[in-house]
Design an enzyme around this catalytic site. Structure first.
Site, PDB file in Angstrom:
ATOM      1  N   ASP A  82       0.853  -1.197   0.000  1.00 14.79           N
ATOM      2  CA  ASP A  82       0.000   0.000   0.000  1.00 14.79           C
ATOM      3  C   ASP A  82       0.891   1.251   0.000  1.00 14.79           C
ATOM      4  O   ASP A  82       1.805   1.370   0.824  1.00 14.79           O
ATOM      5  CB  ASP A  82      -0.862  -0.046   1.279  1.00 14.79           C
ATOM      6  CG  ASP A  82      -1.967   0.992   1.296  1.00 14.79           C
ATOM      7  OD1 ASP A  82      -2.398   1.420   0.208  1.00 14.79           O
ATOM      8  OD2 ASP A  82      -2.411   1.359   2.404  1.00 14.79           O
ATOM      9  N   ASP A 104       2.922   5.090  -5.413  1.00 16.71           N
ATOM     10  CA  ASP A 104       2.153   6.314  -5.196  1.00 16.71           C
ATOM     11  C   ASP A 104       2.998   7.528  -5.567  1.00 16.71           C
ATOM     12  O   ASP A 104       3.719   8.084  -4.745  1.00 16.71           O
ATOM     13  CB  ASP A 104       1.694   6.400  -3.737  1.00 16.71           C
ATOM     14  CG  ASP A 104       0.836   7.640  -3.485  1.00 16.71           C
ATOM     15  OD1 ASP A 104       0.658   8.437  -4.435  1.00 16.71           O
ATOM     16  OD2 ASP A 104       0.359   7.817  -2.350  1.00 16.71           O
ATOM     17  N   HIS A 180      -7.791   9.904   3.782  1.00 19.21           N
ATOM     18  CA  HIS A 180      -7.424   8.913   4.789  1.00 19.21           C
ATOM     19  C   HIS A 180      -7.861   9.360   6.189  1.00 19.21           C
ATOM     20  O   HIS A 180      -7.992  10.552   6.448  1.00 19.21           O
ATOM     21  CB  HIS A 180      -5.905   8.697   4.788  1.00 19.21           C
ATOM     22  CG  HIS A 180      -5.413   8.023   3.547  1.00 19.21           C
ATOM     23  ND1 HIS A 180      -4.533   8.608   2.671  1.00 19.21           N
ATOM     24  CD2 HIS A 180      -5.685   6.800   3.031  1.00 19.21           C
ATOM     25  CE1 HIS A 180      -4.284   7.780   1.673  1.00 19.21           C
ATOM     26  NE2 HIS A 180      -4.973   6.678   1.863  1.00 19.21           N
ATOM     27  N   GLY A 181      -8.047   8.396   7.070  1.00 15.55           N
ATOM     28  CA  GLY A 181      -8.254   8.699   8.479  1.00 15.55           C
ATOM     29  C   GLY A 181      -9.716   8.802   8.893  1.00 15.55           C
ATOM     30  O   GLY A 181     -10.624   8.444   8.133  1.00 15.55           O
ATOM     31  N   GLY A 212      -9.032   5.712   1.196  1.00 12.35           N
ATOM     32  CA  GLY A 212      -9.759   6.520   2.172  1.00 12.35           C
ATOM     33  C   GLY A 212     -11.236   6.173   2.218  1.00 12.35           C
ATOM     34  O   GLY A 212     -12.090   7.047   2.331  1.00 12.35           O
ATOM     35  N   ALA A 213     -11.535   4.876   2.132  1.00 18.53           N
ATOM     36  CA  ALA A 213     -12.937   4.467   1.957  1.00 18.53           C
ATOM     37  C   ALA A 213     -13.592   3.935   3.224  1.00 18.53           C
ATOM     38  O   ALA A 213     -14.652   3.312   3.163  1.00 18.53           O
ATOM     39  CB  ALA A 213     -13.013   3.430   0.837  1.00 18.53           C
ATOM     40  N   ASN A 254     -10.236   0.520  -0.218  1.00 21.94           N
ATOM     41  CA  ASN A 254      -9.215   0.439   0.839  1.00 21.94           C
ATOM     42  C   ASN A 254      -9.786   0.779   2.210  1.00 21.94           C
ATOM     43  O   ASN A 254     -10.378   1.850   2.393  1.00 21.94           O
ATOM     44  CB  ASN A 254      -8.082   1.417   0.529  1.00 21.94           C
ATOM     45  CG  ASN A 254      -7.142   0.890  -0.528  1.00 21.94           C
ATOM     46  OD1 ASN A 254      -7.459  -0.052  -1.233  1.00 21.94           O
ATOM     47  ND2 ASN A 254      -5.973   1.496  -0.625  1.00 21.94           N
ATOM     48  N   ILE A 255      -9.537  -0.110   3.146  1.00 17.79           N
ATOM     49  CA  ILE A 255     -10.091   0.077   4.490  1.00 17.79           C
ATOM     50  C   ILE A 255      -9.025  -0.180   5.549  1.00 17.79           C
ATOM     51  O   ILE A 255      -8.478  -1.283   5.635  1.00 17.79           O
ATOM     52  CB  ILE A 255     -11.288  -0.869   4.701  1.00 17.79           C
ATOM     53  CG1 ILE A 255     -12.419  -0.487   3.737  1.00 17.79           C
ATOM     54  CG2 ILE A 255     -11.766  -0.819   6.159  1.00 17.79           C
ATOM     55  CD1 ILE A 255     -13.497  -1.511   3.598  1.00 17.79           C
ATOM     56  N   ASP A 256      -8.715   0.826   6.305  1.00 12.18           N
ATOM     57  CA  ASP A 256      -7.799   0.695   7.431  1.00 12.18           C
ATOM     58  C   ASP A 256      -8.419   1.306   8.688  1.00 12.18           C
ATOM     59  O   ASP A 256      -8.524   0.660   9.735  1.00 12.18           O
ATOM     60  CB  ASP A 256      -6.462   1.379   7.098  1.00 12.18           C
ATOM     61  CG  ASP A 256      -5.401   1.072   8.140  1.00 12.18           C
ATOM     62  OD1 ASP A 256      -5.683   0.312   9.081  1.00 12.18           O
ATOM     63  OD2 ASP A 256      -4.276   1.589   8.026  1.00 12.18           O
TER      64      ASP A 256
HETATM   65  P1  13P Z   1      -9.076   4.758   5.446  1.00 11.14           P
HETATM   66  O1  13P Z   1      -8.239   5.638   6.313  1.00 11.14           O
HETATM   67  O2  13P Z   1     -10.331   5.433   5.024  1.00 11.14           O
HETATM   68  O3  13P Z   1      -9.339   3.433   6.084  1.00 11.14           O
HETATM   69  O4  13P Z   1      -8.248   4.478   4.095  1.00 11.14           O
HETATM   70  C1  13P Z   1      -7.261   3.487   4.065  1.00 11.14           C
HETATM   71  C2  13P Z   1      -6.440   3.549   2.836  1.00 11.14           C
HETATM   72  O5  13P Z   1      -6.742   4.217   1.862  1.00 11.14           O
HETATM   73  C3  13P Z   1      -5.234   2.717   2.799  1.00 11.14           C
HETATM   74  O6  13P Z   1      -4.497   2.915   1.638  1.00 11.14           O
HETATM   75  O1  G3H Z   2      -3.062   4.878   3.653  1.00 10.33           O
HETATM   76  C1  G3H Z   2      -2.906   4.830   4.850  1.00 10.33           C
HETATM   77  C2  G3H Z   2      -3.135   3.551   5.570  1.00 10.33           C
HETATM   78  O2  G3H Z   2      -4.180   3.717   6.487  1.00 10.33           O
HETATM   79  C3  G3H Z   2      -1.880   3.063   6.219  1.00 10.33           C
HETATM   80  O3  G3H Z   2      -1.588   3.850   7.313  1.00 10.33           O
HETATM   81  O4  G3H Z   2       0.815   4.432   6.967  1.00 10.33           O
HETATM   82  O5  G3H Z   2      -0.244   4.520   9.247  1.00 10.33           O
HETATM   83  O6  G3H Z   2       0.214   2.323   8.156  1.00 10.33           O
HETATM   84  P1  G3H Z   2      -0.103   3.784   7.957  1.00 10.33           P
HETATM   85 ZN    ZN Z   3      -4.580   4.892   0.891  1.00 12.63          ZN
END
Ligand code: 13P
Ligand code: G3H
Ligand code: ZN
Length: 309
Positions: A82, A104, A180-181, A212-213, A254-256
């Site tokens: 990623d 990226d 993101h976030g 950022g989803a 993408n989901i984090d």
């Molecule tokens: P979120 O912060 O919305 O989960 O996005 C994650 C992301 O885009 C990782 O590449």
């Molecule tokens: O794109 C961002 C992802 O949420 C990854 O976050 O760089 O803190 O691991 P990170």
């Molecule tokens: Zn991302």
């Protein structure tokens, strides 16, 4: 079972109204929660590793964790880098056995983004690995979305066509208003679906990716705040907007943040309700269970990819 590329799963998703979740992994509990969910749902699965995750867990541990998850679950998994920042990290991941990498170059001028992406594509394709690139800039926290701002930051459909043609990239991350976030919008959530439709017209064969989803689920934000957290005003992309994007050519979502919130909420609850507890399994276990439930919900009700393995 194997590490596979996303080529075929994207081809299927492109012509259907579902998308595939790409979930960020940082430790064993996160990997297990996600993989258990995908297995129960018989869903296609992308696990992605950021530079921060590699720094936190060490590359070798993450690789072995995902390999263990693949062997234990019997699932085919796409192992994806990623937000690769440069050629070197992409090369390292290709050499390590990743089946997909993101370069990226979105922070660079257009021509430099093309040059860098092309360099990664050449190396990755020579090793059977697919490449995601990014064009346009994700919105910043609570960024205004005036028309001129949109045109300056969001993905330009004409550029998208030129970019894909010149780089030979396999999928493209686009900027249409996500970020993101946990703080994605100050006012009403807004995604530029007209732009998405236009992009899709210009590059009809290219699977699109939505970064950022996360939806920043209220349930978990409230739970965090109830048990000692302090994350006021958090707001994500509404689930119906993700569903709408999935019906377009958005194949990878993408989901984090939603993983982080689910895990933290569950851990906060256990520790607040049981202040004498100090066995990590007693709070990491519920953290893992919360991730599993949340991912199943996404797969079933938002991404629509249950049973699409
Ligand atoms: P979120 O912060 O919305 O989960 O996005 C994650 C992301 O885009 C990782 O590449
Ligand atoms: O794109 C961002 C992802 O949420 C990854 O976050 O760089 O803190 O691991 P990170
Ligand atoms: Zn991302």
């Amino acid at each position: 079972m194997a590490f596979i590329t996303s080529k075929e799963m994207f081809e299927r998703a492109m012509n259907s109204d579902y998308a595939i979740g790409a979930f960020n992994v940082n430790d064993m509990e996160i990997v297990q929660g996600i993989v258990d969910a995908a297995k129960e749902e018989q869903a296609p699965l992308i696990l992605q590793v950021s530079a921060g995750a590699r720094e936190y867990a060490k590359p070798a541990y993450l690789l072995k964790l995902v390999e263990a998850a693949m062997l234990d679950s019997g699932l085919d998994i796409v192992l994806h880098l990623d937000h690769g920042a440069d050629f070197e990290i992409c090369k390292k991941c290709v050499d390590d056995g990743f089946t997909s990498v993101m370069i990226d170059g979105s922070k660079y001028p257009f021509e430099e983004n093309i040059r860098l992406t092309k360099q990664v594509v050449e190396y990755a394709h020579a090793h059977g690995v697919v490449v995601e690139a990014e064009l346009g800039k994700l919105a910043g926290v609570g960024d205004a979305v005036s028309v001129s701002e949109r045109d300056a930051k969001f993905t330009d459909p004409d550029q998208a066509a030129e970019f894909v043609e010149k780089t030979g990239v396999d999928s493209l991350a686009i900027a249409i208003g996500t970020s993101h976030g946990a703080y994605k919008f100050k006012g009403d959530p807004y995604l530029d679906f007209e732009r998405l439709a236009e992009i899709e017209k210009r590059i009809p064969k290219t699977p699109l990716v939505l970064h950022g989803a996360s939806s920043v689920l209220k349930e978990f934000v409230d739970m965090c705040n109830q048990y000692g957290g302090n994350i006021p005003g958090a707001q994500g992309v509404p689930e119906d907007m993700i569903r709408k994007a999935a019906a377009h050519h958005v194949c990878k979502v993408n989901i984090d943040t939603d993983l982080r919130l689910a895990m933290t909420a569950a851990i906060r609850k256990v520790l607040t309700e049981n202040p004498a507890e100090f066995d990590p399994r007693k709070y990491l276990g519920p953290g893992r269970a919360a991730i599993k439930g949340m991912v199943q919900h996404k797969i079933r009700n938002v991404l629509g990819c249950s049973g699409k393995r």
